[in-house]
Scaffold this motif. Structure first.
Motif, short mmCIF file in Angstrom:
data_model
loop_
_atom_site.label_atom_id
_atom_site.label_comp_id
_atom_site.label_asym_id
_atom_site.label_seq_id
_atom_site.Cartn_x
_atom_site.Cartn_y
_atom_site.Cartn_z
N GLY A 42 -48.64 0.94 -33.35
CA GLY A 42 -47.48 2.01 -34.08
C GLY A 42 -47.98 2.93 -34.70
N THR A 43 -49.24 2.68 -35.49
CA THR A 43 -49.77 3.55 -36.36
C THR A 43 -50.37 5.04 -35.82
OG1 THR A 43 -51.91 2.60 -36.22
CG2 THR A 43 -50.53 1.86 -38.07
N ILE A 44 -49.96 5.02 -34.40
CA ILE A 44 -50.71 6.42 -33.96
C ILE A 44 -52.30 6.49 -34.05
CG2 ILE A 44 -50.27 8.52 -33.09
CD1 ILE A 44 -47.70 8.26 -33.37
N SER A 45 -53.08 5.33 -34.00
CA SER A 45 -54.21 5.35 -34.20
C SER A 45 -55.04 6.15 -33.33
CB SER A 45 -54.94 3.79 -34.14
OG SER A 45 -56.06 3.69 -33.66
N GLU A 387 -52.90 9.23 -37.25
CA GLU A 387 -52.32 10.81 -37.28
C GLU A 387 -51.99 11.28 -38.73
OE1 GLU A 387 -52.31 12.36 -33.93
OE2 GLU A 387 -50.84 13.99 -34.50
N ARG A 407 -58.47 16.28 -29.14
CA ARG A 407 -56.72 16.17 -29.42
C ARG A 407 -56.63 16.27 -31.10
NH1 ARG A 407 -53.98 13.38 -31.47
NH2 ARG A 407 -55.34 11.58 -31.49
N PRO A 408 -57.14 15.57 -31.70
CA PRO A 408 -57.15 15.54 -33.10
C PRO A 408 -57.46 17.21 -33.73
CG PRO A 408 -58.61 13.90 -32.66
CD PRO A 408 -58.39 14.40 -31.51
N GLU A 410 -56.84 19.68 -31.90
CA GLU A 410 -55.42 20.47 -32.00
C GLU A 410 -54.47 20.30 -32.90
OE1 GLU A 410 -55.24 22.89 -29.74
OE2 GLU A 410 -56.74 22.38 -28.20
N VAL A 411 -54.47 19.16 -33.79
CA VAL A 411 -53.73 18.84 -34.85
C VAL A 411 -54.35 19.91 -35.76
CG1 VAL A 411 -53.03 17.05 -36.80
CG2 VAL A 411 -53.47 16.48 -34.18
N LYS A 414 -53.25 23.50 -35.67
CA LYS A 414 -51.96 23.98 -36.08
C LYS A 414 -51.92 23.82 -37.83
CE LYS A 414 -49.00 24.33 -32.55
NZ LYS A 414 -49.75 25.00 -31.52
N ILE B 36 -40.57 9.29 -30.32
CA ILE B 36 -42.06 9.04 -29.99
C ILE B 36 -42.06 7.73 -29.15
CG2 ILE B 36 -44.24 8.44 -31.14
CD1 ILE B 36 -43.53 10.19 -33.61
N ARG B 50 -52.65 11.22 -23.82
CA ARG B 50 -52.41 12.42 -24.83
C ARG B 50 -53.70 13.43 -24.66
NH1 ARG B 50 -52.38 10.01 -31.02
NH2 ARG B 50 -51.02 11.95 -31.58
N ASN B 60 -51.15 19.17 -29.46
CA ASN B 60 -51.21 17.82 -29.77
C ASN B 60 -49.82 17.33 -29.37
OD1 ASN B 60 -52.10 15.08 -30.93
ND2 ASN B 60 -50.66 15.76 -32.71
N LEU B 62 -47.29 13.49 -29.86
CA LEU B 62 -47.24 12.35 -30.50
C LEU B 62 -46.71 11.11 -29.47
CD1 LEU B 62 -45.56 12.94 -33.88
CD2 LEU B 62 -48.10 12.14 -33.50
N LEU B 63 -47.67 10.11 -29.30
CA LEU B 63 -47.38 8.88 -28.68
C LEU B 63 -48.00 7.75 -29.17
CD1 LEU B 63 -47.74 10.47 -25.32
CD2 LEU B 63 -45.52 9.07 -25.95
N ALA B 64 -47.42 6.54 -29.26
CA ALA B 64 -47.84 5.46 -30.20
C ALA B 64 -48.31 4.39 -29.13
CB ALA B 64 -46.88 4.90 -31.18
N SER B 220 -46.16 20.87 -31.65
CA SER B 220 -45.54 20.97 -30.39
C SER B 220 -44.79 19.74 -29.89
CB SER B 220 -46.87 21.12 -29.44
OG SER B 220 -47.11 22.37 -29.08
#
Lengths: 520, 462
Positions: A42-45, A387, A407-408, A410-411, A414, B36, B50, B60, B62-64, B220
């Motif tokens: 769940g950390t969005i690693s 994230e 993908r990072p 794109e973070v 922004k 999420i 992703r 980007n 968000l998904l976990a 987004s």
């Protein structure tokens, strides 16, 4: 211990020991984060799985092979056309991807028959391809299909084909790194020593841990061949299946990405006594030293030095043009694994940029050791970043650019931070002397983008500049340099071709031909 | 001469058209505000999806992951879900909706995601998050069943089912768009606004096309709210544009709350957009305004300049999402083209009973083939063995080398499109979509004529 605690991660104390700041006078004894531990759910690693580490990173760059995944269709689809490991056989390996497309009944009753039919049908569809890698996935691992047995059965029935089996399901390890290990060992166990290659030189190497991203391998192999060295195989970028079966015949394993491929080098040393030599293909100095090192092994120092002199004379003035203008640019070096230490010092020493942070998605503590040892003081080092931590770090450190994945990236975009693709590159190759110029050029183009300047303007409240009708990169970058010194130098902008790789294909190497004659 | 519906005969897949179920559920979940998803499985099942979204939208999402490792794969991994929910909720205080999306691995080992949701509801959420609105929604998407299409369909239904609640009629219609782009949502909302119809759009993904703002704060994410989903039970009716991507949700609302459902047609082309407007008119009693007559006229004007000179008898192959493929084929027929090969990328048993496919089988006068459970090799092999002569391919980017290597022009349509810039911004539905499709088809053909020097001089005047 100068651990860095992210505000966003205060609620998960397990994260605390995964980030450090390299303080003044500190070394590895006082400053090393934990690494390669199970991911906190769940950390969005940013980590991937062991299947992709095996199939996508190491398996598929092998070019003359049908790459078949034994599982549902997603594992295949998702790892297809997302990287830039090109090859000189028209990119067969990334154009075609194969899946057994396991369905519910296969899960219930087993899918070995389905697998066998798939193997036969795939060879039928591409009769000119006689080699195959079959990759296990989570699904086929959990139902216990015996892929090795099926592969043996087919090889018995079709004597002209050869099949490699890689049992590395997605869950096999904390990250993709588990898969790197498994496929290294599987290859050396199953395939090395099963093919006798033709030796055409007294100087024979395997080039290991190199994936031909945008042509890196072809650039480096060109140097080796100019020195008169036979590159028996490349593990695995632009590599050929049968060449890799003959790895045992090399005199030396030249290792580039130690994160993903040191295992096979170590095994080859134990089993065949082949020494391992770690090199760096990035940066004028590390690359020069690496070529000299390989040269010294074979008594080819002169040959190596000739290439180094030629290449530096050709490319240094162009590199310097960018390096002069990159001074003080703040970089977050946020790659997957090995580039953490390949680049940590050299982009600072040679390009003049400041590495304010480094991270690794799937690296081990050993990678952090190398990275932290090499990077400058003050850098924030993060293991298995997630994230929110990445965002917090960018807000705090305010880098000009981050070197990371799509993908990072794109973070970062922004957040008004420029991004350069550290995995697949923007306009690579980045290895080799010319490649190093291209890397500096790409960073320059990102950092001094006139549009990037405009992105910070809030037209609703900021003053709008009505005098300048345009800006160029150089108008922005040259404000802070000594223009007189720049003009007095022989520095110039990059003059190479958009595609600097294709022309290397089919090139003749007189030294190698002479060698081959003397051996015959 | 007829249209045949066949199945791929070869075992396995060479170059798949779709990815697997969990990707569809993930696509649906990013359409919801403050949501999420947690994908219960290996990390690749999230990381690559992703990446796929980032490839397509250049943004980007968000998904976990529950990060299933070896021990959990052997001994069971529901405790990883519990931990993931807690970690996610602690660090993302705005999150209200958390779908728990299963994968092949966790379905095979039999992890009970419904059970863990019940446990978390009565335990963690009550104890630690009592003051917070949190909805955990188990979504079963075993990768070995169906495809990303089914995953999307299932997820839309599960979301609606989780939230829909009978209250006062809201006077709106439900518009379930299916797997579309931000540009499509803009075009659909424009049509509704011209019709003066208020709608709950599932999902509001216009914001997937998000800006880079001076303050660096934009992200987004979809903007369908919990309220939106609740109120689906109080609508005048539901229009699901796609049979296979949202159809289940429309049927559920009809069965459970007696909200009349109209499924299809996918409003691609003039005729299907006309039908879409007619359906809205019937459902709401609102007339079709003159402004849309004019808009339709502009589309037809554009087409009239092109069709009989450049499009007539051009042979087309189309692959991608089933409703998209069928809609495009129907439009191509209106454009005097011959869609000779349609490829549907999964083995959905409903295809053979689909009235649109039956209509094609009954009425098409030329030789046409529809392949179910198809892959892209079904296309490429027909080209290579000269069984198929094509003027144009319509499909998503995964088939780009079939076009490039065989010198056949291709219009990128569908998901994902990553080798052309900004296509997510352009609609393919409604009259605006019809214009874009026709003009892009023409430009693709024109570029190909010039590249191949194939009567390129004809374009000097037309």
């Amino acid at each position: 211990m100068p651990y860095h605690e992210f505000k966003c991660s205060e609620c998960i104390p397990e994260r605390k020991k995964h980030a450090v700041v390299k303080g003044e006078g500190e070394d590895l004894t006082s400053c090393l984060p934990l690494g390669y531990l199970n991911t906190i759910p769940g950390t969005i690693s940013e980590r991937g799985c062991a299947f992709c580490g095996a199939k996508h990173v190491i398996g598929t760059p092998m070019k003359d092979v049908i790459h078949l995944c034994h599982g549902p269709v997603g594992c295949t689809y998702d790892t297809w056309q997302t990287k830039r490991y090109i090859s000189d056989n028209d990119n067969y390996q990334f154009k075609y991807t194969f899946a057994t497309d396991m369905k519910e009944k296969d899960i219930v009753f087993g899918a070995e028959k389905l697998l066998k039919q798939n193997i036969i049908d795939a060879f039928k569809a591409f009769p000119e391809i006689k080699r195959m890698s079959v990759y296990q996935t989570c699904a086929s691992a959990l139902i216990g299909d015996d892929i090795d047995a099926i592969a043996k059965e087919v090889m018995g029935e079709m004597p002209d084909v050869d099949i490699f089996v890689c049992n590395s399901p997605g869950f096999a390890g904390p990250s993709q790194s588990g898969g790197h290990h498994l496929i290294n060992i599987a290859w050396v166990n199953q395939k090395v020593g099963t093919f006798e290659p033709k030796i055409t030189s007294d100087y024979v190497i395997n080039y290991v841990g190199e994936y031909n991203i945008q042509g890196d391998q072809e650039v480096m192999v060109d140097y080796f061949r100019r020195m008169g060295i036979q590159v028996l195989s490349t593990f695995t970028g632009n590599g050929s299946y049968d060449d890799l079966r003959g790895m045992h015949r090399a005199d030396l394993n030249v290792l580039e990405c130690a994160r993903s491929a040191e295992y096979i080098c170590n095994e080859l040393r134990v089993r065949y006594g082949t020494p391992r030599m770690d090199i760096d293909g990035f940066g004028f100095k590390p690359l020069s030293e690496s070529l000299l090192k390989v040269g010294m092994f074979f008594g080819l120092e002169k040959e190596a030095q000739t290439i180094i002199d030629e290449e530096i004379a050709r490319w240094k003035p162009e590199f310097d043009w960018y390096a002069r203008r990159l001074k003080g640019v703040k970089v977050c070096l946020w790659p997957g694994g090995s580039k953490l230490w390949h680049w940590a010092h050299v982009i600072h020493d040679e390009m003049n940029v400041d590495v304010v942070s480094l991270y690794t998605k799937f690296g081990h503590q050993g990678d952090m050791e190398k990275g932290i040892a090499r990077c400058a003081e003050g850098a924030l080092a993060i293991d298995d970043p997630n994230e929110l931590e990445g965002i917090e770090a960018m807000k705090e450190l305010k880098p000009d650019i981050i070197l990371t994945g799509v993908r990072p990236g794109e973070v970062a975009k922004k957040m008004r931070v420029q991004y350069l693709n550290a995995h697949a590159y923007h306009n690579g190759p980045y290895k080799g002397f010319e490649g190093w110029v291209r890397f500096a050029r790409d960073i320059y183009n990102a950092v001094y983008s006139p549009i990037h300047q405009l992105s910070g303007l809030d037209i609703s409240k900021d003053e709008i500049d009505t005098d300048n009708r345009f800006m160029t990169r150089q108008m922005i970058s040259d404000v802070k340099i000594d223009t007189e010194a720049a003009e007095a130098s022989d520095e110039r902008e990059y003059t190479g071709d958009y595609d600097c790789v294709t022309k290397l294909r089919g090139k003749k190497y007189p030294k190698l031909e002479k060698e081959a004659l003397s051996i015959d | 001469m007829s249209c045949e519906l066949n199945k791929k005969e070869r075992a396995g897949v060479i170059n798949p058209i779709f990815t697997c179920q969990p990707a569809g559920a993930q696509y649906a979940s990013i359409g919801i505000e403050d949501c999420i998803g947690i994908v219960h499985g290996g990390q690749g099942c999230v990381m690559f999806v992703r990446l796929l979204f980032a490839q397509h939208f250049k943004d980007n999402f968000l998904l976990a992951s529950s990060s299933l490792h070896e021990d959990a794969a052997v001994l069971g991994g529901v405790h990883r879900v519990e931990k993931a929910v807690d970690v996610l909720l602690m660090r993302y205080p705005e999150v209200k909706v958390v779908p728990i999306i299963s994968t092949c691995s966790t379905e095979i080992i039999g992890d009970d995601i419904d059970g863990v949701v019940r446990k978390l509801n009565s335990g963690l959420l009550k104890e630690k998050y009592a003051d917070r609105e949190v909805h955990l929604i188990p979504i079963h998407t075993p990768s070995f069943k169906g495809s990303m299409i089914e995953g999307y369909d299932v997820a839309v239904k599960d979301f609606v089912k989780a939230f829909a609640k009978k209250e006062e009629p809201n006077g709106k219609i439900n518009l379930i768009t299916g797997w579309v782009n931000p540009g499509d949502v803009t075009a659909l909302k424009h049509l509704l606004s011209e019709m003066d119809v208020d709608a709950t759009v599932l999902f509001e993904i216009e914001s997937f096309d998000s800006p880079l703002m001076p303050d660096g704060e934009a992200v987004s994410h979809g903007s369908t709210t919990i309220e939106d989903m609740k109120s689906t039970a109080n609508a005048i009716g539901t229009i699901a544009l796609n049979r296979y991507e949202g159809g289940q949700a429309a049927n559920y609302l009809e069965k459970e709350f007696e909200i009349p459902a109209v499924i299809g047609p996918t409003p691609i082309g003039i005729r299907n957009t006309d039908a879409f407007l007619a359906n809205i008119k019937i459902m709401t009693g609102k007339p079709i305004p003159k402004s849309l007559v004019r808009e339709r006229g502009i589309a037809i004007d554009t087409m009239t300049d092109l069709i009989h000179m450049f499009f007539a008898d051009k042979k087309v192959a189309i692959y991608g999402n089933p409703d998209l493929v069928i809609g495009l084929a129907e439009f191509c027929l209106d454009l005097e083209m011959k869609p000779v090969l349609l490829l549907l990328g999964d083995d959905n048993k409903k295809y053979s009973k689909d009235p649109r496919i039956i209509e094609l089988q009954e009425k098409v006068e030329f030789e046409m083939e529809i392949v179910q459970n198809a892959d892209l090799w079904e296309l490429e092999n027909r080209i290579k063995t000269k069984d198929l002569d094509l003027d144009l391919i319509i499909g998503h980017s995964k088939g780009r080398f079939t076009s490039i290597d065989n010198d056949i022009p291709m219009l990128r349509v569908g998901f994902p499109v990553y080798d052309r810039a900004g296509y997510y911004r352009h609609p393919i539905v409604g009259y605006a979509g019809a214009i874009w499709l026709v003009e892009e088809m023409a430009n693709v053909l024109f570029t190909d004529m010039e590249y191949k020097k194939n009567k390129e001089w004809i374009l000097n005047v037309w």
